[in-house]
Design a protein around this motif. Sequence first.
Motif, mmCIF file in Angstrom:
data_model
loop_
_atom_site.group_PDB
_atom_site.id
_atom_site.type_symbol
_atom_site.label_atom_id
_atom_site.label_comp_id
_atom_site.label_asym_id
_atom_site.label_seq_id
_atom_site.Cartn_x
_atom_site.Cartn_y
_atom_site.Cartn_z
ATOM 1 N N GLU A 214 0.902 -1.261 0.119
ATOM 2 C CA GLU A 214 0.040 0.011 0.214
ATOM 3 C C GLU A 214 0.746 1.267 0.070
ATOM 4 O O GLU A 214 0.487 2.334 -0.721
ATOM 5 C CB GLU A 214 -1.018 0.144 1.005
ATOM 6 N N ASP A 215 2.035 1.290 0.798
ATOM 7 C CA ASP A 215 2.888 2.354 0.816
ATOM 8 C C ASP A 215 3.352 2.650 -0.509
ATOM 9 O O ASP A 215 3.541 3.597 -0.868
ATOM 10 C CB ASP A 215 4.119 2.227 1.922
ATOM 11 N N ILE A 216 4.047 1.555 -1.244
ATOM 12 C CA ILE A 216 4.547 1.592 -2.679
ATOM 13 C C ILE A 216 3.405 2.222 -3.674
ATOM 14 O O ILE A 216 3.864 3.364 -4.331
ATOM 15 C CB ILE A 216 5.097 0.548 -2.877
ATOM 16 N N ALA A 217 2.260 1.503 -3.456
ATOM 17 C CA ALA A 217 1.431 2.222 -4.388
ATOM 18 C C ALA A 217 0.905 3.760 -4.122
ATOM 19 O O ALA A 217 0.582 4.064 -5.048
ATOM 20 C CB ALA A 217 0.110 1.130 -4.122
ATOM 21 N N ALA A 218 0.805 4.062 -3.061
ATOM 22 C CA ALA A 218 0.155 5.519 -2.594
ATOM 23 C C ALA A 218 1.403 6.443 -3.102
ATOM 24 O O ALA A 218 1.125 7.515 -3.668
ATOM 25 C CB ALA A 218 0.196 5.712 -1.329
ATOM 26 N N SER A 219 2.617 6.072 -2.792
ATOM 27 C CA SER A 219 3.715 6.810 -3.521
ATOM 28 C C SER A 219 3.792 6.937 -4.953
ATOM 29 O O SER A 219 4.303 8.131 -5.465
ATOM 30 C CB SER A 219 5.118 6.200 -3.046
ATOM 31 N N LEU A 220 3.476 6.019 -5.531
ATOM 32 C CA LEU A 220 3.718 6.037 -7.172
ATOM 33 C C LEU A 220 2.369 6.029 -7.714
ATOM 34 O O LEU A 220 2.431 6.447 -9.081
ATOM 35 C CB LEU A 220 4.240 4.626 -7.528
ATOM 36 N N GLY A 221 1.067 6.416 -7.256
ATOM 37 C CA GLY A 221 -0.123 6.568 -7.776
ATOM 38 C C GLY A 221 -0.480 5.510 -8.525
ATOM 39 O O GLY A 221 -1.363 5.538 -9.645
ATOM 40 N N VAL A 222 -0.414 3.996 -8.125
ATOM 41 C CA VAL A 222 -0.891 3.013 -8.733
ATOM 42 C C VAL A 222 -1.831 2.094 -7.807
ATOM 43 O O VAL A 222 -1.718 2.727 -6.460
ATOM 44 C CB VAL A 222 0.291 1.958 -9.090
ATOM 45 N N GLU A 223 -2.449 1.140 -8.091
ATOM 46 C CA GLU A 223 -3.231 0.356 -7.423
ATOM 47 C C GLU A 223 -2.309 -0.609 -6.664
ATOM 48 O O GLU A 223 -1.474 -1.024 -6.962
ATOM 49 C CB GLU A 223 -4.325 -0.569 -8.284
ATOM 50 N N ARG A 224 -2.774 -0.864 -5.393
ATOM 51 C CA ARG A 224 -1.961 -1.841 -4.786
ATOM 52 C C ARG A 224 -2.129 -3.142 -5.234
ATOM 53 O O ARG A 224 -0.787 -3.922 -5.077
ATOM 54 C CB ARG A 224 -2.701 -2.074 -3.101
ATOM 55 N N SER A 225 -2.968 -3.651 -6.249
ATOM 56 C CA SER A 225 -3.129 -5.098 -6.701
ATOM 57 C C SER A 225 -1.887 -4.882 -7.793
ATOM 58 O O SER A 225 -1.147 -5.910 -8.200
ATOM 59 C CB SER A 225 -4.148 -5.220 -7.261
ATOM 60 N N THR A 226 -1.527 -3.618 -8.406
ATOM 61 C CA THR A 226 -0.340 -3.547 -9.258
ATOM 62 C C THR A 226 1.082 -3.918 -8.746
ATOM 63 O O THR A 226 1.852 -4.696 -9.103
ATOM 64 C CB THR A 226 -0.256 -2.212 -9.974
ATOM 65 N N VAL A 227 1.289 -3.386 -7.655
ATOM 66 C CA VAL A 227 2.529 -3.760 -6.872
ATOM 67 C C VAL A 227 2.257 -5.127 -6.264
ATOM 68 O O VAL A 227 3.405 -5.762 -6.524
ATOM 69 C CB VAL A 227 2.493 -2.953 -5.355
ATOM 70 N N GLY A 228 1.238 -5.851 -6.096
ATOM 71 C CA GLY A 228 1.251 -7.327 -5.868
ATOM 72 C C GLY A 228 1.491 -7.916 -7.014
ATOM 73 O O GLY A 228 2.242 -9.052 -6.981
ATOM 74 N N ARG A 229 1.376 -7.514 -8.217
ATOM 75 C CA ARG A 229 1.691 -8.148 -9.575
ATOM 76 C C ARG A 229 3.124 -8.122 -9.677
ATOM 77 O O ARG A 229 3.702 -9.015 -10.265
ATOM 78 C CB ARG A 229 0.778 -8.033 -10.521
ATOM 79 N N TRP A 230 3.711 -6.845 -9.361
ATOM 80 C CA TRP A 230 5.027 -6.792 -9.490
ATOM 81 C C TRP A 230 6.090 -7.624 -8.597
ATOM 82 O O TRP A 230 6.874 -8.562 -8.871
ATOM 83 C CB TRP A 230 5.464 -5.514 -9.053
ATOM 84 N N ASP A 231 5.544 -7.792 -7.421
ATOM 85 C CA ASP A 231 5.967 -8.806 -6.336
ATOM 86 C C ASP A 231 6.019 -10.407 -6.832
ATOM 87 O O ASP A 231 6.933 -10.977 -6.610
ATOM 88 C CB ASP A 231 5.368 -8.748 -5.045
ATOM 89 N N SER A 232 4.808 -10.663 -7.451
ATOM 90 C CA SER A 232 4.748 -12.168 -7.818
ATOM 91 C C SER A 232 5.245 -12.478 -9.179
ATOM 92 O O SER A 232 5.388 -13.653 -9.437
ATOM 93 C CB SER A 232 3.084 -12.305 -8.174
ATOM 94 N N GLY A 233 5.812 -11.537 -10.074
ATOM 95 C CA GLY A 233 6.259 -11.550 -11.260
ATOM 96 C C GLY A 233 5.465 -11.880 -12.317
ATOM 97 O O GLY A 233 5.871 -11.891 -13.452
ATOM 98 N N GLU A 234 4.194 -11.510 -12.016
ATOM 99 C CA GLU A 234 3.141 -11.501 -13.050
ATOM 100 C C GLU A 234 3.352 -10.316 -14.026
ATOM 101 O O GLU A 234 3.291 -10.617 -15.417
ATOM 102 C CB GLU A 234 1.944 -11.169 -12.745
#
Length: 415
Positions: free
Chosen positions: A19-39
């Motif tokens: 959530e912190d990363i998403a808020a700082s970059l202006g993207v959805e939390r689910s987007t950061v989740g997909r980065w983490d998972s490699g999707e």
Amino acid sequence: MAARRRLITRRRDLGLSQEDIAASLGVERSTVGRWDSGETAPALWLRPRLAKLLEITRTELGDMIAEADDDRPAATGWPDLAENDDMALYRRDLLRMISLAGALLALPAVEDDLADTDEVAGYVRLNSHLWQTFALTSAKATMRAVVCEQLRMLTASLSQRHGPATRRRLCALAGDLFQLAGEIHFDASDYTAAAHCYTLAAEASEKAAAFDQWACALTRHAFISVYERKFTDAAPMLEAAAGLARRGDSQLSTRYWVAVVQAETFAGQGKLADCQRALGRAEGVLELHGPMHNGGWLRFDGSRLAEERGTCYATLGRLDLAEAALTDALRQDLSTRRRASVLTDLATIGAQRRDPDQVLVHAAPVLAQARATKSGVITSKLRGLQPQLAPLLANKQIARLNSDINGLVGASAAR
């Protein structure tokens, strides 16, 4: 899909949540989740900011992002949207992006230029790569997804505050890429979407004061009217393009390409003398030396003069002159679309001579290419041949050819 473990560990070590990363970059939390998972991977324009958040270098971030790629199967090409995407949804998304980009182009520059030069250089490299891929692939529609993603990145970057120099560069890059998007839609016979793309490409190029690029965007827009045989509609836009090209780089081939399209317009209007004068101007490209085009929005190098001359003479009904020029063109190393265009023009000459054998010899390979590539441009060329076939329909093979073209046109309309 392997998770990006080092990326996750680094984020957690700094006490940052998704959530912190998403808020700082202006993207959805689910987007950061997909980065983490490699999707998915972070967009190019976000990576400099992400690296700062994680307090690492961009190279280190690149290594972390690449971690998930090790387990991916080898790429087999761009995703094929021609068959699998919801075209209505895609088209709405494109038009929204065009509307947004048009509004962002009106934003003023700021006094201080804090742009990330690496980010802009990345856009330049990817734009160039996309044009090269477009030139090499026969199935142009397969590039829609990756071009659309790059357009999203550029549009997002335009929304940021930039100084005059960087803003002009971003506008030029947007004008470049919207021309490519227009080419993809033109190939798919989606002339309305292509026209929207070319219009925005011209607007972005104007903001960048990129006269050659601006002229090419107008020429592509005008060519839609030429292709639809609305020659009087094309003429004023081509005249404007010619004026812009005169203000551009005299070492580039822009003005000569504009002259070639003007020649086609004059041929369509039955103006032989004007057509020949325009073709004469176009031959000035042969006197250029060094890099005369960029292989992207400008690719004209004079190698197409024979086929362009043949097309003009065929339109004017000067069959002997047309056949000689087109036969000469076939001796060159032509792309799939260019060869199909030349062969269709030769088939048209055969039809005008009432020679079914000449029609079939030249039209058969074009029909095969249209089926293999699903190119709207090739299908449209064959559709243009059909009125010439009417006097020959008593011939069973010609009737079958006409029926096969109807089947292609129907399949193209259904896509």
